[in-house]
Write an enzyme that holds these catalytic residues in place. Structure first.
Site, short mmCIF file in Angstrom:
data_model
loop_
_atom_site.label_atom_id
_atom_site.label_comp_id
_atom_site.label_asym_id
_atom_site.label_seq_id
_atom_site.Cartn_x
_atom_site.Cartn_y
_atom_site.Cartn_z
N SER A 109 0.73 -1.30 0.07
CA SER A 109 -0.11 0.02 -0.07
C SER A 109 1.05 1.17 0.09
O SER A 109 0.30 2.38 -0.21
CB SER A 109 -0.82 0.03 1.36
OG SER A 109 -0.14 -0.29 2.35
N GLU B 243 -5.35 -0.05 -7.86
CA GLU B 243 -4.15 0.88 -8.39
C GLU B 243 -3.19 0.20 -8.91
O GLU B 243 -2.73 -1.05 -8.40
CB GLU B 243 -3.70 1.70 -7.05
CG GLU B 243 -4.52 2.62 -6.48
CD GLU B 243 -3.86 3.37 -5.34
OE1 GLU B 243 -4.01 4.63 -5.51
OE2 GLU B 243 -3.38 2.61 -4.49
N ASN C 227 -3.86 6.18 -0.66
CA ASN C 227 -3.41 6.54 0.83
C ASN C 227 -2.79 7.84 0.82
O ASN C 227 -2.63 8.27 1.99
CB ASN C 227 -2.50 5.32 1.04
CG ASN C 227 -3.27 4.15 1.54
OD1 ASN C 227 -4.27 4.05 1.92
ND2 ASN C 227 -2.61 3.05 1.09
#
Ligand code: CAA
Length: 293
Positions: A121, A154, A192
């Site tokens: 992430s 993503e 994020n």
């Protein structure tokens, strides 16, 4: 020429790895799921069966779709199961040395043309790629939690990722029924980079006594139509994960606006990590979550 992916390996049978396994198997890919812990593999497959069984009961999917999905999944604790995989998606712990150690053990078991993706992430794709023998065939594929529900993936190219790898992985994302977005390889990518500072700011508002936990969450749910308030979402993601992503932003972009809220640090120090430990901004020990403080 871009490789057509038919068989997918998944490393890590936690929440993300299980979700990725489910959507890949449901979309018709042969999936090999690996974890160092055999009990985690059994728990992961049981979880997939349980979630899909509830969907069968509600007439959302057929029993045949459930049976076919489970038939598409093989599990094992040895990386040898990946020897015929076209694409391997690493979804292990969000820790760079752990991921690098996994790649080192994994690579001798892979076909030379196999593609390698990581579900990180926030860790640099370029740096992870450099720890492998195949930087051109290495890419980021970041799924959202819960994977079977969230429509986004993503796709992050490292500096050396080649066009064919990108094309193959984009096609996989589309076949999974996800909408891919493409991000450059900078700290925390798109979601994020935007989400974590918002969550961090929500913790600051609580820390400064601006409003109560429930009022902060209600304000954002009803005021901006978010399905969960930021504190509830932080508990869902895990406060340790939120803190570690803020640290990646703070270190990687060297801007004080990414300073992790001291209260977030304190909760993580206390082991109050959110839903997974039964306590974060909310206490989950009863039937309905209540603010923990
Ligand atoms: N796994 C699989 N399916 C799940 C699930 C899970 N963990 N949790 C819920 N679902 C399914 C339910 O089965 C249900 O499916 P059906 O419609 O087929 O019955 C559907 O999702 C809705 O669930 P519920 O009615 O129980 O609950 P809800 O309406 O409150 O939705 C939610 C739950 C989907 C989690 C919703 O609250 C939500 O969208 N929250 C925000 C989630 C989010 O922002 N995720 C991204 C986090 S950031 C991230 O992941 C990136 C990172 O790197 C940290």
């Amino acid at each position: 020429m871009a490789l057509e992916v038919k068989t997918i390996g998944v490393i890590g049978a936690g929440q993300m790895g299980s979700g990725i396994t489910q959507v890949c198997a449901q979309s018709g890919y042969a999936v090999k799921l690996s974890d160092i812990d055999a009990a985690a593999l059994a728990k992961s497959v049981a979880g997939i069966r349980g979630r899909m069984q509830r969907q069968v009961e509600r007439d959302r999917i057929t029993q045949n779709a459930l049976d076919q999905t489970l038939a598409n999944i093989d599990t094992g604790t040895d990386y040898k199961i990946f020897s015929d995989c076209d694409l391997i998606i690493e979804a292990a712990t969000e820790n760079e040395p752990v991921k690098c150690a996994i790649f080192e053990k994994l690579i001798p078991n892979l076909r030379p043309d196999a593609l390698l993706a990581t579900n990180t992430s926030s860790i640099s794709i370029t740096r992870l790629a450099a720890a492998t023998d195949r930087a051109a065939h290495f890419i980021g594929m970041h799924f959202m939690n819960p994977v079977p529900v969230m429509k986004l993936v993503e796709i992050i190219r490292g500096i050396a990722t080649d066009d064919d790898t990108f094309a193959s992985v984009l096609a996989v994302g589309q076949k999974l029924g996800k909408t891919p977005v493409v991000s450059e390889d900078f700290p925390a990518f798109i979601v994020n980079r935007i989400l974590m500072p918002m969550i961090n700011e929500a913790v600051y508002t609580m820390h400064e006594g601006l409003a109560s936990v429930t009022d902060i969450d209600t304000a954002m749910k009803l005021g901006t139509n978010h399905p969960m308030g930021p504190l509830e979402l932080a508990d869902f993601i895990g406060l340790d994960t939120c803190l570690s992503i803020m640290q990646v932003l703070h270190d990687g972009l060297a801007d004080t606006k990414y300073r992790p809220c001291p209260l977030l640090v304190k909760y993580v120090d206390a082991g109050w990590l959110g839903r997974k430990t039964g306590r974060g901004f909310y206490d989950y020990s009863g039937d309905t979550p209540v603010p923990a403080r």
